[in-house]
Scaffold this motif. Structure first.
Motif, PDB file in Angstrom:
ATOM      1  N   ASP A  60       0.811  -1.209   0.000  1.00  0.00           N
ATOM      2  CA  ASP A  60       0.000   0.000   0.000  1.00  0.00           C
ATOM      3  C   ASP A  60       0.846   1.263   0.000  1.00  0.00           C
ATOM      4  O   ASP A  60       0.581   2.224   0.707  1.00  0.00           O
ATOM      5  CB  ASP A  60      -0.955   0.002   1.204  1.00  0.00           C
ATOM      6  N   GLY A  61       1.905   1.278  -0.825  1.00  0.00           N
ATOM      7  CA  GLY A  61       2.679   2.500  -1.019  1.00  0.00           C
ATOM      8  C   GLY A  61       3.570   2.835   0.153  1.00  0.00           C
ATOM      9  O   GLY A  61       4.256   1.992   0.697  1.00  0.00           O
ATOM     10  N   SER A  62       3.564   4.102   0.579  1.00  0.00           N
ATOM     11  CA  SER A  62       4.479   4.563   1.616  1.00  0.00           C
ATOM     12  C   SER A  62       4.074   4.063   2.987  1.00  0.00           C
ATOM     13  O   SER A  62       2.981   3.537   3.189  1.00  0.00           O
ATOM     14  CB  SER A  62       4.509   6.100   1.623  1.00  0.00           C
ATOM     15  N   ASP A  63       4.962   4.239   3.944  1.00  0.00           N
ATOM     16  CA  ASP A  63       4.703   3.790   5.306  1.00  0.00           C
ATOM     17  C   ASP A  63       3.487   4.488   5.903  1.00  0.00           C
ATOM     18  O   ASP A  63       2.831   3.960   6.798  1.00  0.00           O
ATOM     19  CB  ASP A  63       5.928   4.049   6.187  1.00  0.00           C
TER      20      ASP A  63
ATOM     21  N   SER B 229       4.444  13.382  -5.625  1.00  0.00           N
ATOM     22  CA  SER B 229       5.430  13.546  -6.693  1.00  0.00           C
ATOM     23  C   SER B 229       6.686  14.254  -6.217  1.00  0.00           C
ATOM     24  O   SER B 229       7.764  14.055  -6.770  1.00  0.00           O
ATOM     25  CB  SER B 229       4.812  14.337  -7.854  1.00  0.00           C
ATOM     26  N   SER B 230       6.566  15.060  -5.177  1.00  0.00           N
ATOM     27  CA  SER B 230       7.716  15.815  -4.661  1.00  0.00           C
ATOM     28  C   SER B 230       8.530  15.024  -3.632  1.00  0.00           C
ATOM     29  O   SER B 230       9.513  15.530  -3.095  1.00  0.00           O
ATOM     30  CB  SER B 230       7.233  17.116  -4.023  1.00  0.00           C
ATOM     31  N   SER B 231       8.134  13.783  -3.352  1.00  0.00           N
ATOM     32  CA  SER B 231       8.775  13.003  -2.302  1.00  0.00           C
ATOM     33  C   SER B 231      10.142  12.474  -2.729  1.00  0.00           C
ATOM     34  O   SER B 231      10.467  12.403  -3.919  1.00  0.00           O
ATOM     35  CB  SER B 231       7.888  11.814  -1.928  1.00  0.00           C
ATOM     36  N   ALA B 232      10.904  12.048  -1.733  1.00  0.00           N
ATOM     37  CA  ALA B 232      12.187  11.403  -2.019  1.00  0.00           C
ATOM     38  C   ALA B 232      11.979  10.099  -2.784  1.00  0.00           C
ATOM     39  O   ALA B 232      12.787   9.738  -3.641  1.00  0.00           O
ATOM     40  CB  ALA B 232      12.938  11.138  -0.720  1.00  0.00           C
ATOM     41  N   ASP B 233      10.879   9.407  -2.475  1.00  0.00           N
ATOM     42  CA  ASP B 233      10.596   8.138  -3.155  1.00  0.00           C
ATOM     43  C   ASP B 233      10.462   8.343  -4.661  1.00  0.00           C
ATOM     44  O   ASP B 233      11.050   7.605  -5.449  1.00  0.00           O
ATOM     45  CB  ASP B 233       9.297   7.539  -2.607  1.00  0.00           C
ATOM     46  N   ALA B 234       9.682   9.334  -5.055  1.00  0.00           N
ATOM     47  CA  ALA B 234       9.479   9.600  -6.476  1.00  0.00           C
ATOM     48  C   ALA B 234      10.754  10.155  -7.106  1.00  0.00           C
ATOM     49  O   ALA B 234      11.130   9.770  -8.223  1.00  0.00           O
ATOM     50  CB  ALA B 234       8.322  10.584  -6.659  1.00  0.00           C
ATOM     51  N   GLY B 235      11.425  11.055  -6.398  1.00  0.00           N
ATOM     52  CA  GLY B 235      12.649  11.646  -6.934  1.00  0.00           C
ATOM     53  C   GLY B 235      13.735  10.607  -7.144  1.00  0.00           C
ATOM     54  O   GLY B 235      14.423  10.607  -8.174  1.00  0.00           O
ATOM     55  N   PHE B 236      13.885   9.709  -6.182  1.00  0.00           N
ATOM     56  CA  PHE B 236      14.885   8.657  -6.316  1.00  0.00           C
ATOM     57  C   PHE B 236      14.554   7.737  -7.487  1.00  0.00           C
ATOM     58  O   PHE B 236      15.438   7.373  -8.272  1.00  0.00           O
ATOM     59  CB  PHE B 236      14.956   7.835  -5.026  1.00  0.00           C
ATOM     60  N   ALA B 237      13.289   7.357  -7.611  1.00  0.00           N
ATOM     61  CA  ALA B 237      12.887   6.469  -8.705  1.00  0.00           C
ATOM     62  C   ALA B 237      13.194   7.094 -10.060  1.00  0.00           C
ATOM     63  O   ALA B 237      13.718   6.436 -10.960  1.00  0.00           O
ATOM     64  CB  ALA B 237      11.401   6.134  -8.583  1.00  0.00           C
ATOM     65  N   ARG B 238      12.887   8.373 -10.215  1.00  0.00           N
ATOM     66  CA  ARG B 238      13.133   9.051 -11.495  1.00  0.00           C
ATOM     67  C   ARG B 238      14.632   9.175 -11.772  1.00  0.00           C
ATOM     68  O   ARG B 238      15.117   8.835 -12.859  1.00  0.00           O
ATOM     69  CB  ARG B 238      12.505  10.448 -11.477  1.00  0.00           C
ATOM     70  N   ASP B 239      15.371   9.698 -10.797  1.00  0.00           N
ATOM     71  CA  ASP B 239      16.791   9.981 -11.023  1.00  0.00           C
ATOM     72  C   ASP B 239      17.609   8.707 -11.166  1.00  0.00           C
ATOM     73  O   ASP B 239      18.509   8.623 -12.024  1.00  0.00           O
ATOM     74  CB  ASP B 239      17.350  10.829  -9.874  1.00  0.00           C
TER      75      ASP B 239
ATOM     76  N   LEU C 101      11.915   0.610 -10.750  1.00  0.00           N
ATOM     77  CA  LEU C 101      11.720   2.028 -10.445  1.00  0.00           C
ATOM     78  C   LEU C 101      10.619   2.633 -11.309  1.00  0.00           C
ATOM     79  O   LEU C 101       9.753   3.366 -10.817  1.00  0.00           O
ATOM     80  CB  LEU C 101      13.039   2.781 -10.642  1.00  0.00           C
ATOM     81  N   LEU C 102      10.648   2.327 -12.603  1.00  0.00           N
ATOM     82  CA  LEU C 102       9.621   2.854 -13.496  1.00  0.00           C
ATOM     83  C   LEU C 102       8.269   2.209 -13.208  1.00  0.00           C
ATOM     84  O   LEU C 102       7.221   2.853 -13.345  1.00  0.00           O
ATOM     85  CB  LEU C 102      10.027   2.617 -14.958  1.00  0.00           C
TER      86      LEU C 102
ATOM     87  N   ARG D 154      15.964   8.898   3.333  1.00  0.00           N
ATOM     88  CA  ARG D 154      14.825   9.782   3.117  1.00  0.00           C
ATOM     89  C   ARG D 154      13.551   9.118   2.607  1.00  0.00           C
ATOM     90  O   ARG D 154      12.463   9.655   2.798  1.00  0.00           O
ATOM     91  CB  ARG D 154      15.213  10.887   2.115  1.00  0.00           C
ATOM     92  N   CYS D 155      13.669   7.987   1.927  1.00  0.00           N
ATOM     93  CA  CYS D 155      12.492   7.378   1.303  1.00  0.00           C
ATOM     94  C   CYS D 155      11.532   6.817   2.353  1.00  0.00           C
ATOM     95  O   CYS D 155      11.949   6.354   3.416  1.00  0.00           O
ATOM     96  CB  CYS D 155      12.912   6.270   0.335  1.00  0.00           C
ATOM     97  N   GLY D 156      10.237   6.853   2.023  1.00  0.00           N
ATOM     98  CA  GLY D 156       9.220   6.380   2.954  1.00  0.00           C
ATOM     99  C   GLY D 156       8.648   5.015   2.609  1.00  0.00           C
ATOM    100  O   GLY D 156       7.989   4.401   3.434  1.00  0.00           O
ATOM    101  N   VAL D 157       8.895   4.540   1.385  1.00  0.00           N
ATOM    102  CA  VAL D 157       8.387   3.230   0.974  1.00  0.00           C
ATOM    103  C   VAL D 157       9.408   2.173   1.377  1.00  0.00           C
ATOM    104  O   VAL D 157      10.554   2.184   0.906  1.00  0.00           O
ATOM    105  CB  VAL D 157       8.135   3.190  -0.548  1.00  0.00           C
ATOM    106  N   ASP D 158       8.987   1.253   2.218  1.00  0.00           N
ATOM    107  CA  ASP D 158       9.913   0.290   2.805  1.00  0.00           C
ATOM    108  C   ASP D 158      10.629  -0.547   1.756  1.00  0.00           C
ATOM    109  O   ASP D 158      11.845  -0.747   1.824  1.00  0.00           O
ATOM    110  CB  ASP D 158       9.146  -0.617   3.770  1.00  0.00           C
ATOM    111  N   VAL D 159       9.892  -1.050   0.759  1.00  0.00           N
ATOM    112  CA  VAL D 159      10.522  -1.908  -0.250  1.00  0.00           C
ATOM    113  C   VAL D 159      11.514  -1.122  -1.101  1.00  0.00           C
ATOM    114  O   VAL D 159      12.510  -1.666  -1.577  1.00  0.00           O
ATOM    115  CB  VAL D 159       9.444  -2.579  -1.139  1.00  0.00           C
ATOM    116  N   GLU D 160      11.285   0.177  -1.264  1.00  0.00           N
ATOM    117  CA  GLU D 160      12.220   1.010  -2.023  1.00  0.00           C
ATOM    118  C   GLU D 160      13.500   1.232  -1.226  1.00  0.00           C
ATOM    119  O   GLU D 160      14.596   1.212  -1.792  1.00  0.00           O
ATOM    120  CB  GLU D 160      11.567   2.341  -2.384  1.00  0.00           C
TER     121      GLU D 160
END
Length: 211
Positions: free
Chosen positions: A34-37, A44-54, A96-97, A176-182
């Motif tokens: 279920d996404g983030s913790d 979209s501005s989160s570390a999770d999204a930023g890390f996935a993109r970069d 990531l994508l 910084r990421c909030g999604v555990d699996v990430e």
């Protein structure tokens, strides 16, 4: 002996197919968490999204460099390393994508690279590279011109620098990421890339070259 173009095409197709399969499996795994913790997909501005993109962009160049060197040398040790890096990073890029698709977030960075790490105002990589650790277009072109030991040494040096930049970014996600699996994926990236950095240092030494 098959032509190199056919071998390279098969290698690329294999990497893409593997990435698609892994992305599908990991998307299901993320959906189950279920996404983030905090519940729900990250913004979209989160570390999770930023890390996935970069990191998807960062990984794409590692795959590209590995394809290049595989056609520029017959050394089995370097070709095997390049194959492993290409397979691993193509698969991780698919994950990531896949997360960005699951979260219904854009795959194109909305701000400066690594802004989610507080580095939006920092300079990019050396000589105009998109992010720290990444190779420039001139370096990629040079790699494509060299053959044999010279290509091996340049690849190992470029990939060592690339991995160091990747480790720095992955450590940023761990913090910084909030999604555990990430976060778990990012920890795995740190461990595997640090191990490959040590391996590449020994390979450079064996070729009479430094990092």
């Amino acid at each position: 002996m098959r032509p190199r173009t056919t071998t390279r095409t098969n290698w690329i197709v294999g990497s893409v197919a593997a990435a698609v399969l892994v992305a599908g499996g990991i998307t299901a795994a993320v959906a189950a968490t279920d996404g983030s913790d905090s519940g729900g997909p990250p913004p979209s501005s989160s570390a999770d999204a930023g890390f996935a993109r970069d990191m998807a962009v960062h990984h794409q160049q590692a795959v590209e460099m590995s394809y290049i060197v595989r056609d520029r040398t017959d050394d089995e040790e370097v070709r095997r390393l390049a194959y492993d890096i290409a397979q691993t990073q193509a698969n991780q890029r698919g994950m990531l994508l896949g997360w960005l698709d699951l979260w219904e977030l854009p795959k194109v960075p909305e701000g400066a690279p690594m802004e989610w790490m507080g580095m939006g105002d920092a300079p990019a990589g050396e000589d105009g590279a998109l992010m720290p650790g990444m190779a420039t277009n001139a370096e990629l072109a040079r790699l494509g011109e060299l053959k044999g030991k010279k290509a091996e040494v340049l690849y190992l040096r470029l990939m060592t620098r690339h991995h160091r930049g990747g480790v720095h970014m992955a450590q940023g996600c761990v913090e910084r990421c909030g999604v555990d699996v990430e976060r778990r994926l990012a920890r795995g990236m740190v461990e595997s890339q640090e191990s490959e950095i040590a391996l590449m240092a020994s390979m450079l030494k064996a070729r009479g070259a430094g990092v």
